[in-house]
Design a protein around this motif. Structure first.
Motif, PDB file in Angstrom:
ATOM      1  N   GLU A   1     -46.201 -80.493 -10.306  1.00  0.00           N
ATOM      2  CA  GLU A   1     -45.424 -81.454  -9.526  1.00  0.00           C
ATOM      3  C   GLU A   1     -46.251 -82.105  -8.429  1.00  0.00           C
ATOM      4  OE1 GLU A   1     -41.593 -79.965  -8.214  1.00  0.00           O
ATOM      5  OE2 GLU A   1     -40.735 -80.658 -10.098  1.00  0.00           O
TER       6      GLU A   1
ATOM      7  N   LEU B   1     -40.697 -87.640  -5.800  1.00  0.00           N
ATOM      8  CA  LEU B   1     -41.333 -87.275  -7.058  1.00  0.00           C
ATOM      9  C   LEU B   1     -40.863 -88.249  -8.120  1.00  0.00           C
ATOM     10  CD1 LEU B   1     -41.134 -83.551  -6.863  1.00  0.00           C
ATOM     11  CD2 LEU B   1     -42.007 -84.402  -8.984  1.00  0.00           C
TER      12      LEU B   1
ATOM     13  N   LYS C   1     -41.426 -88.954 -11.849  1.00  0.00           N
ATOM     14  CA  LYS C   1     -42.032 -88.563 -13.114  1.00  0.00           C
ATOM     15  C   LYS C   1     -41.454 -89.373 -14.251  1.00  0.00           C
ATOM     16  CE  LYS C   1     -42.387 -84.127 -14.401  1.00  0.00           C
ATOM     17  NZ  LYS C   1     -42.067 -82.679 -14.415  1.00  0.00           N
TER      18      LYS C   1
ATOM     19  N   ARG D   1     -35.664 -92.966 -12.658  1.00  0.00           N
ATOM     20  CA  ARG D   1     -35.115 -92.111 -11.601  1.00  0.00           C
ATOM     21  C   ARG D   1     -36.217 -91.419 -10.820  1.00  0.00           C
ATOM     22  NH1 ARG D   1     -34.977 -90.719 -16.756  1.00  0.00           N
ATOM     23  NH2 ARG D   1     -34.564 -88.624 -17.547  1.00  0.00           N
TER      24      ARG D   1
ATOM     25  N   ILE E   1     -32.265 -88.673  -7.163  1.00  0.00           N
ATOM     26  CA  ILE E   1     -31.814 -87.295  -7.311  1.00  0.00           C
ATOM     27  C   ILE E   1     -32.153 -86.545  -6.031  1.00  0.00           C
ATOM     28  CG2 ILE E   1     -32.154 -85.168  -8.626  1.00  0.00           C
ATOM     29  CD1 ILE E   1     -32.873 -87.027 -11.008  1.00  0.00           C
TER      30      ILE E   1
ATOM     31  N   TYR F   1     -24.659 -79.170 -18.895  1.00  0.00           N
ATOM     32  CA  TYR F   1     -25.598 -80.284 -19.079  1.00  0.00           C
ATOM     33  C   TYR F   1     -26.910 -79.793 -19.695  1.00  0.00           C
ATOM     34  CZ  TYR F   1     -28.617 -84.152 -17.291  1.00  0.00           C
ATOM     35  OH  TYR F   1     -29.503 -85.176 -17.133  1.00  0.00           O
ATOM     36  N   TYR F   2     -27.600 -78.925 -18.985  1.00  0.00           N
ATOM     37  CA  TYR F   2     -28.866 -78.393 -19.498  1.00  0.00           C
ATOM     38  C   TYR F   2     -28.862 -76.871 -19.490  1.00  0.00           C
ATOM     39  CZ  TYR F   2     -31.575 -82.808 -19.098  1.00  0.00           C
ATOM     40  OH  TYR F   2     -32.079 -84.073 -19.242  1.00  0.00           O
TER      41      TYR F   2
ATOM     42  N   GLU G   1     -39.292 -78.152 -19.538  1.00  0.00           N
ATOM     43  CA  GLU G   1     -39.987 -79.157 -18.749  1.00  0.00           C
ATOM     44  C   GLU G   1     -41.483 -79.044 -19.009  1.00  0.00           C
ATOM     45  OE1 GLU G   1     -38.118 -80.288 -15.487  1.00  0.00           O
ATOM     46  OE2 GLU G   1     -39.706 -81.649 -14.893  1.00  0.00           O
TER      47      GLU G   1
HETATM   48  C1  PLP Z   1     -35.356 -82.968 -14.131  1.00  0.00           C
HETATM   49  C2  PLP Z   1     -35.899 -84.041 -13.374  1.00  0.00           C
HETATM   50  C3  PLP Z   1     -35.231 -85.259 -13.276  1.00  0.00           C
HETATM   51  C4  PLP Z   1     -33.892 -85.515 -13.910  1.00  0.00           C
HETATM   52  O1  PLP Z   1     -33.951 -85.596 -15.284  1.00  0.00           O
HETATM   53  P1  PLP Z   1     -32.612 -85.841 -16.099  1.00  0.00           P
HETATM   54  O2  PLP Z   1     -33.043 -85.611 -17.510  1.00  0.00           O
HETATM   55  O3  PLP Z   1     -32.182 -87.230 -15.840  1.00  0.00           O
HETATM   56  O4  PLP Z   1     -31.592 -84.858 -15.627  1.00  0.00           O
HETATM   57  C5  PLP Z   1     -35.816 -86.265 -12.543  1.00  0.00           C
HETATM   58  N1  PLP Z   1     -37.006 -86.110 -11.934  1.00  0.00           N
HETATM   59  C6  PLP Z   1     -37.675 -84.948 -12.024  1.00  0.00           C
HETATM   60  C7  PLP Z   1     -38.994 -84.827 -11.340  1.00  0.00           C
HETATM   61  C8  PLP Z   1     -37.151 -83.868 -12.726  1.00  0.00           C
HETATM   62  O5  PLP Z   1     -37.811 -82.720 -12.777  1.00  0.00           O
END
Ligand code: PLP
Ligand code: SF4
Length: 311
Positions: free
Chosen positions: A75, A84, A86, A90, A136, A257-258, A300
């Motif tokens: 990260e 952040l 990635k 978002r 987020i 969700y996850y 991830e």
């Molecule tokens: C998990 C995560 C998100 C959100 O991912 P979604 O699949 O939309 O829930 C966004 N940014 C980072 C860095 C994340 O680890």
């Protein structure tokens, strides 16, 4: 909020017998921190209790294994200040380094604590990047901020036109469900963006009537509620544990969700569940519960453009 931070006091409270005490890690660099209301739910002298396992440091944490690192998600590579980015649309804002608890499997256990609390730099970055439409709020835990600070942040985000959604990722509720009160709702009501909550609950024992009431308060105000869990060995790696949790959450309008495969962080090795077992669990859920209750089983990976779907 009352919490245990002293391992010896917790051992007394949980009436842990001598032979079991040897399995507990007393000098962990990631300190013990368990809210009293969670500690109360642990069965006395039971090292298999799902809440005990998530919060109490065990000697096993000292085992190291190649692959289990301090920053498995890399990260630090994606961080600009506390923002952040990635994924494409978002960005995740680290709002606080504080949580209402320390979870032993946490992948942020080695993060440095250096949050400036006005977020000016991050807000500037968000303003400049029009590809971002969702923020987020993560952490640590965004609900560990005071209403005063949270309101300030939310209002700043509310003023940015290209931001359409604000998402809370939070586990705070299981330590202090009253954090979600009418005052908090009042602040949310000032915000014109769509607001979404993703809670982080791993086992049904974390829930109780106060927490369910907090879900109700949010859902009756039309906020969308989701839940993510981490698949944890001996905590929720059974059909029974997962199906009970999802049934109750869904009944309260919280959508699974996850289900996350564990991030391979140093000290968390003993929580690892194999992918094979994880897939079997999802298959079992698909065969026995309604489709809308099945989370995506994901992992991830550091440089992927989204979370990787395992099954
Ligand atoms: C998990 C995560 C998100 C959100 O991912 P979604 O699949 O939309 O829930 C966004 N940014 C980072 C860095 C994340 O680890
Ligand atoms: S609440 Fe989340 S971020 Fe905080 S210690 Fe637990 S797993 Fe880590």
């Amino acid at each position: 909020m009352k919490a245990f931070k002293d391992i010896n006091k917790l051992i007394d409270f949980l009436e842990i017998e001598n032979i079991n005490q040897k399995k507990i890690l007393k000098n962990s660099s990631f300190p013990l921190f368990i809210p009293y209301r969670l500690a109360k739910k642990i069965k006395k002298n039971d090292l298999t209790d799902p809440i005990f396992l998530q919060f109490v440091p065990l000697e096993k944490e000292n085992k190291t294994l190649k692959n289990f690192s301090k920053d498995p998600l890399k990260e630090s590579f994606f961080k600009k200040g506390n923002l952040l980015k990635k994924y494409n649309n978002r960005a995740l804002l680290i709002t606080s380094n504080y949580c209402a608890m320390n979870c032993r499997y946490c992948f942020r256990r080695f993060f440095e604590k250096n949050i400036n609390n006005n977020f000016d730099d991050e807000i500037d970055l968000i303003k400049k990047d029009k590809t971002i439409n969702e923020i987020i709020l993560s952490g640590g835990d965004p609900l560990s901020l005071s209403n005063y600070k949270l309101k300030d942040l939310l209002l700043k985000l509310n003023d940015i036109k290209h931001i359409k959604k604000i998402r809370f990722h939070s586990r705070y509720i299981i330590a202090d469900p009253l954090r979600i009160d009418e005052n908090f709702i009042k602040i949310l009501k000032l915000i014109k963006k769509q607001i979404i909550f993703v809670f982080h609950i791993n086992h049904i024992n974390e829930l109780d009537i106060d927490i369910l009431n907090a879900f109700k308060l949010l859902s009756s105000n039309n906020y969308l509620l989701f839940n993510q869990s981490v698949l944890l060995k001996n905590v929720n790696d059974s059909f029974e544990a997962l199906s009970k949790l999802y049934e109750l959450l869904f009944e309260k309008n919280v959508i699974p969700y996850y289900l996350h495969q564990l991030d391979e962080i140093q000290g968390a090795m003993h929580f690892k569940v194999s992918i094979k077992k994880g897939k079997e669990l999802i298959k079992g859920l698909r065969e026995n519960v309604s489709g809308y209750m099945i989370p995506k089983y994901v992992k991830e990976k550091p440089f992927e453009k989204n979370k990787t779907l395992i099954f």
